[in-house]
Motif scaffolding. Structure first.
Motif, mmCIF file in Angstrom:
data_model
loop_
_atom_site.group_PDB
_atom_site.id
_atom_site.type_symbol
_atom_site.label_atom_id
_atom_site.label_comp_id
_atom_site.label_asym_id
_atom_site.label_seq_id
_atom_site.Cartn_x
_atom_site.Cartn_y
_atom_site.Cartn_z
ATOM 1 N N CYS A 96 38.672 39.305 70.215
ATOM 2 C CA CYS A 96 39.514 38.818 71.694
ATOM 3 C C CYS A 96 38.322 38.079 72.228
ATOM 4 O O CYS A 96 37.020 38.643 72.965
ATOM 5 C CB CYS A 96 40.674 39.157 71.901
ATOM 6 N N CYS A 99 39.297 39.899 75.891
ATOM 7 C CA CYS A 99 38.712 41.242 76.099
ATOM 8 C C CYS A 99 37.756 41.989 75.218
ATOM 9 O O CYS A 99 37.701 43.061 75.031
ATOM 10 C CB CYS A 99 40.337 41.956 76.698
ATOM 11 N N GLN A 101 38.934 42.850 72.340
ATOM 12 C CA GLN A 101 39.505 43.144 71.272
ATOM 13 C C GLN A 101 39.463 42.493 69.701
ATOM 14 O O GLN A 101 39.337 41.700 69.681
ATOM 15 C CB GLN A 101 41.300 43.554 71.922
ATOM 16 N N CYS A 116 46.906 38.293 71.433
ATOM 17 C CA CYS A 116 45.788 39.670 72.344
ATOM 18 C C CYS A 116 46.727 40.825 71.616
ATOM 19 O O CYS A 116 47.505 41.213 73.238
ATOM 20 C CB CYS A 116 44.532 39.338 72.375
ATOM 21 N N CYS A 119 45.389 42.131 76.032
ATOM 22 C CA CYS A 119 45.356 40.822 76.928
ATOM 23 C C CYS A 119 45.954 40.154 76.988
ATOM 24 O O CYS A 119 46.215 39.026 78.204
ATOM 25 C CB CYS A 119 43.551 41.168 77.012
#
Ligand code: ZN
Length: 127
Positions: A96, A99, A101, A116, A119
């Motif tokens: 992502c 963030c 991720q 995501c 976030c």
């Protein structure tokens, strides 16, 4: 033999030892040694030497916290590549952008919008 073992234990007590970053660096040095057989380059030799010195410095270091942080950084960096390789046939793995991720979506679904899980950012991806 036991005496030698005890001496080694004493020497390594409080020292960092091996971790995944050191393993990866050792394999990199080994790989470069093989490359060195075909391409004789003094800069490459120096680079291998620097890697091996760094591996040994990390292994015998008593600053365990600093070495753990380095290893964590390495693992955070390498994890998406490991997952990309592991799921290369069935999934698309990416980070992502907001963030960091790691997100995994199945391949072959065309262009999809992914939310995501961390976030809730919307990401459009071709799979
Ligand atoms: Zn996110």
């Amino acid at each position: 033999m036991n005496k030698l073992k005890n001496k080694l234990y004493q020497f390594m007590a409080g020292r960092y030892g091996a971790d995944s970053l050191n393993n990866a660096l050792t394999y990199l040095a080994l790989f470069l040694c093989v490359v060195q057989l075909f391409i004789k380059n003094p800069i490459l030799s120096l680079f291998i030497l620097v890697i091996l010195i760094y591996v040994n410095y990390r292994m015998f270091s008593k600053n365990i916290v600093a070495r753990r942080i380095e290893n964590d950084k390495y693992q955070r960096f390498i994890k998406p590549y490991q997952l990309k390789w592991k799921y290369r046939k069935t999934h698309k793995v990416f980070r992502c952008k907001q963030c960091q991720q790691i997100i995994r979506v199945p391949k072959g679904k065309g262009t999809i919008e992914v939310t995501c899980p961390k976030c809730k950012a919307k990401i459009t991806k071709r799979t």
